[in-house]
Design an enzyme around this catalytic site. Structure first.
Site: not given
Ligand SMILES: Cc1cc2nc3c(=O)[nH]c(=O)nc-3n(C[C@H](O)[C@H](O)[C@H](O)COP(=O)(O)OP(=O)(O)OC[C@H]3O[C@@H](n4cnc5c(N)ncnc54)[C@H](O)[C@@H]3O)c2cc1C
Ligand SMILES: Cc1cc2nc3c(=O)[nH]c(=O)nc-3n(C[C@H](O)[C@H](O)[C@H](O)COP(=O)(O)OP(=O)(O)OC[C@H]3O[C@@H](n4cnc5c(N)ncnc54)[C@H](O)[C@@H]3O)c2cc1C
Ligand SMILES: Cc1cc2nc3c(=O)[nH]c(=O)nc-3n(C[C@H](O)[C@H](O)[C@H](O)COP(=O)(O)O)c2cc1C
Ligand SMILES: Cc1cc2nc3c(=O)[nH]c(=O)nc-3n(C[C@H](O)[C@H](O)[C@H](O)COP(=O)(O)O)c2cc1C
Ligand code: FES
Ligand code: FES
Lengths: 306, 258, 306, 258
Positions: A131, A193-194, A267
């Protein structure tokens, strides 16, 4: 199921199996608990929290791409306090590890959240540094080693006995630089990883599909990038790794573990099939048994580079 | 309790430009039916990661398998794949999702469906046992689908087409206004269709002080409330989720300017 | 075919249509000339050249991933001189633009190659800066603005009248930083994206599939990343853009053009279908006609961000 | 001139663990046949970006459509998809690719095939009109496929199995050695199979001073020589490409230690 030991340890936290669900894709567990017993999971990374409640970004927040999706949810969440009072007790009913995922506007916010969560008794804190840092002019913490280290440092200082895992962004030139920085600042584990930043345009309306124009790419499309980055980070640091990015089968999870991950998160694949985490777990067990392993954790880091 | 299961296609036919399919859904209705207006989340082949939300048109408990019908138009890759499935093929269906309309079986409702928003209103008509009035709208005559079914299950059926090829020449909200002014006995207005239509219908209902519920669309991920992508802006500045809090919302809750 | 003007101009070079083939996926044109007339292409980016001949990396050099492939060819090529004497005359038989793609170990090597190619009369030179800079310790030129600018500068100084297009690597934190640097150094155009670094592991042998362990990801999986980066670069610089990464349909090409590309390249999709470039061209024409456009070039940069 | 076209499956049967398919390939043989040992590059569904290379087993010009047969084993996703295709389905085939064996129709060759390397040798047997000797090897009896076909088209057929369940108990190179020492009249040895087998066969042929050609495998992209991924290390330090310069190479050209 084959007779293989599935348990793994991540920064001192022992999980019954290496499969956790990725932050932001599983809410706080209530919805998917309608499909299976959450105690079957190694752990749950809860939806990303901020200090104050947030409504996130305007819709559309999702777009489909070849073997991937873009999302721009933007950290919609009820705030860390509501999580502790409303959601944590629900999650605590289950025999699984609860990993809180946090995002802050300033290092101080990370610190306050860690203190609250450590007090409330989560099993681990995952620090999301993708972020933007408001103070540093909107630059993402995760793209600058010194900022990443600062956040890690503050988080550790306020997390007490609770292990701190730092989640890295793949949108960087050199992921090992960031990994080393957060390890140096005391991170107990690293997750990656994001999402990778991407965009899709509706060629008829000429509008980006996402109202935020761009969003984060996840799903099978990113698996090879995740495997590469986990491998690079595993060589660069000693702390354990939670690998994720595109896992939808046991084989995908095995790739991340061989590359160096101690556990894996699932995810996006949940959206196609809510039972994916259990299938990944079972697939890992079959694969490990087929290789004559006594324990799935024996896969970790065992890639044989040429 | 929601389920995800393979459901066999037991009927398939063309209705106008749309495809009408009946599925054997095991105990899905018994396990998760709440009210008409819910939807199913359907996987459209291995190549597409996201399921497609399609409203339940009508459904019934049955043995050994509950039955559920859907009606959909081909819009893109997913619905094209779906339209290519044949009798006897199985679909991977997750459902029933969402809340549906808040309505009493003994109530008298004004049902408003526009275009591909028509089918879900049929479930409402059936649920309220013939008491409802239906207003069906579309661009032209061939977009008014399922009219015969509505005539069976409603006290009254009115149509409106943009080009005047069937019924009232104009939009459905004109018919809603006429109906509400002539008949004060409605318990509510229930509507499904394109957003501009919903907004106009909601405005008319509000003028008459009649509660109005609208079924909203948004791009979805999980379809169950976990991923938070399907946000719908509320009048109070908050964001609710179409798949879990909706798809049906009270018209006064919705931020129509978003 | 609908009556739409397909021609586009890229840095002063006018092409009959906006579809070129991507460097390294089309050799020097000989093989695919068996399938269709190369004059149907807007242009051809030839296989990457180096000053001296190179044999490239050991095999396996390719791996399949979800909607993508990894490659580690490593610039196998006959050298710039052999290109000029053996390959360029063949390509010159066709009515299409010839774009030479070059990689050097030092800025000087780029300079020498540009001089030779400008003398030989190629239509454009595409400078690949994804290769490691031997002097700077193996760091890729494309990941550091100052190195990217240096290479661009030297290339421009030796390319005479031939326009120089610099090809950017997507493996960077901020692509606009590199784009601005090469524009500042005189680049006439920018092409992107090159491949994203990835890895795939054979879970049974535990070996990476590629002998080089990692390789470059291309194909539909990367399209959303390409669209995002083209859009970002288009906002950051004024020079025209050749967009690429995952194009396999007219719609994909339209996305890149709307995001800011003046022309597009097709690479990986050729392997599944040799006729892809022509189908992309025709798809673009149909799409533009459907939108009532007189010319396909009207798409460039016309995305309407929210 | 190579072509890429939809080719109908006109026969399909199981041979041992492998699938034998005959395809109608239009004028592909007329347009691009050079010699036995070439291959076709087959698309395996929309979900896989890369085609799969499969050797031509046998082929013939015909009207209206040339015929071509392939034999393949299921190894992974692509071949699994391929094995799932049925009679009447069409395959997207690019071919004929590669050079094949350099052989004279009137020559006498010793053909050596190991496992799934057996089928391409059948084309060589047919091309040389019954004069060849075939040595077929495999792990066990059921891996020796197409033996009857070879008996039809060869002067002599020998088998070797690792487990002794059929013919010679051991590797094919022992039979090659025996055959070459007993019969000095061969124009060459042609081999297809796993790399260790090829290396051993090449060594024996070299000892006897007989020219040997081997068919090599490598992972492929384009299949036509444009992408340069299918590199094969040569003894002189250069790299050639299996799809274009091969798949058949002179055994002395190959770097066997790579
Ligand atoms: C609650 C709900 C109920 C619905 N009921 C019906 C119905 O009964 N009959 C019917 O024909 N259609 C219905 N729709 C719309 C239907 O979901 C879309 O037409 C469909 O998803 C389009 O998919 P596609 O692959 O054909 O199009 P594409 O444009 O290729 O889809 C790309 C992505 O965008 C999403 N998307 C595209 N359009 C919409 C849309 N209008 N709403 C939500 N997501 C969209 C798709 O789900 C997919 O994720 C409903 C939508 C919602 C949200
Ligand atoms: C010139 C040539 C001729 C061949 N002829 C035959 C034949 O006649 N019959 C037969 O059964 N097999 C043959 N093969 C091997 C066959 O190509 C592979 O078994 C097949 O590609 C495996 O694909 P998959 O999707 O099932 O396996 P996967 O492992 O899922 O494939 C993944 C990727 O690796 C590649 N790959 C995997 N194994 C091989 C291999 N051994 N060689 C080349 N690429 C590979 C695939 O093409 C694909 O790109 C030949 C290979 C070559 C190079
Ligand atoms: C809808 C959605 C929401 C997400 N929200 C968060 C979040 O709140 N915090 C976070 O750290 N990661 C978030 N992520 C990233 C995932 O946790 C994960 O890192 C990424 O999606 C890659 O894994 P996958 O390919 O298995 O989805 C989100 C991803 C998606 C798809
Ligand atoms: C096999 C292969 C070889 C490549 N070789 C080169 C090269 O020599 N020089 C270069 O600049 N890019 C090279 N590239 C990158 C492509 O030109 C292109 O940037 C990338 O593949 C993205 O486009 P695509 O997804 O359409 O393939 C290569 C790509 C592939 C797949
Ligand atoms: S689609 Fe996931 S919350 Fe609605
Ligand atoms: S596969 Fe492309 S050169 Fe051989």
């Amino acid at each position: 199921m084959p007779d293989v030991n599935l348990s793994v340890t991540l920064a001192g936290m022992t999980m019954k199996n290496p499969v956790v669900v990725a932050s932001g894709t599983f809410g706080f567990g209530r919805e998917y608990s309608q499909f299976f017993d959450l105690s079957e999971l190694g752990g749950i990374c809860a939806k990303g929290l901020t200090l104050l409640p947030r409504e996130g970004n305007p819709a559309p927040r999702i777009a489909e791409t070849p073997m991937g999706i873009l999302n721009s949810v933007g950290l919609q969440n009820p705030g860390v306090d509501a999580f502790i009072t409303e959601e944590l007790p629900f999650l605590r009913q289950y025999d699984t590890k609860v990993i809180a995922n946090i995002s802050g506007n300033t290092p101080e916010e990370y610190g306050i959240m860690c203190e609250k969560l450590a007090g409330a008794g989560v099993d681990m804190i995952e620090v999301n540094i993708s972020c933007p840092n408001v103070k540093a002019g909107g630059l993402a913490y995760g793209t600058r080693p010194e900022l990443a280290a600062e956040v890690t440092h503050v988080a550790k200082a306020h997390a007490g006995q609770v292990p701190v895992m730092v989640k890295l962004s793949p949108n960087v030139t050199d992921i090992t630089e960031i990994a080393r920085a957060v390890e140096g600042a005391g991170a107990d584990a690293i997750s990656l990883i994001n999402t990778i930043r991407g965009m899709r345009i509706d060629v008829n309306t000429r509008r980006p599909i996402l109202k935020m124009n761009t969003g984060g790419l996840s799903g099978p499309a990113v698996l090879p990038v995740a495997v590469r980055m986990v491998w690079e980070v595993a060589q660069a640091v000693k702390v354990p790794i939670l690998g994720m990015g595109g896992v939808s089968r046991g084989e995908d999870a095995a790739q991340l573990m061989l590359a160096g991950a101690s556990a894996v998160a699932v995810g996006t694949a949940l959206f196609a099939d809510p039972y994916t985490p259990l299938k990944v777990r079972d697939g890992l067990a079959v694969l490990a048994a087929g290789q004559g392993l006594a324990a799935v954790r024996e896969l970790t880091g065992k890639v044989l580079p040429w | 309790m929601k389920v995800e299961r393979e459901c066999k296609i037991v009927s398939k036919e063309q209705v106008g430009d749309a495809v009408y399919m009946t599925l054997e859904v095991g105990d899905m209705i018994r396990a998760s039916f709440r009210a008409p207006g819910q939807f199913v989340h359907i996987r459209c082949g291995e190549g597409l990661l996201l399921r497609r939300p399609i409203s339940v048109c009508s459904c019934m408990e049955d043995e050994p398998d509950d039955l559920l019908s859907i009606v959909f138009e081909v819009r893109g890759e997913g619905t094209r794949w779906l339209a290519g499935r044949e009798l006897g093929d199985s679909l991977d269906v997750l459902g029933l999702a969402g809340n549906g309309f808040d309505l009493k079986p003994e109530g008298r409702y004004l049902l408003v469906g526009g275009g591909i928003g028509i089918p879900p209103m049929l479930g409402c008509a059936q649920y309220t046992g013939g008491r409802a009035t239906a207003i069906l709208g579309g661009r032209s005559r061939d977009k008014i689908i399922l009219e015969d079914f509505f005539r069976e299950d409603c006290a009254k059926v009115l149509c409106a087409t943009d080009d005047g090829s069937l019924g009232h020449h104009g939009f459905v909200d004109a018919l809603v206004r006429r109906e509400l002014s002539e008949d004060r006995g409605y318990d509510g207005v229930l509507a499904c269709g394109p957003k501009p239509m919903l907004r106009n219908v909601a405005k008319v209902a509000e003028e008459f002080g009649i509660p109005c519920q609208v079924s909203m669309e948004e791009r979805m991920g999980c379809g169950v409330g976990a991923c938070l992508v399907c946000a719908c802006d509320m009048a109070d500045g908050s964001r609710k989720h179409v798949c879990k809090d909706g798809p049906v919302f009270d018209s006064r809750e919705v931020d129509w300017d978003a």
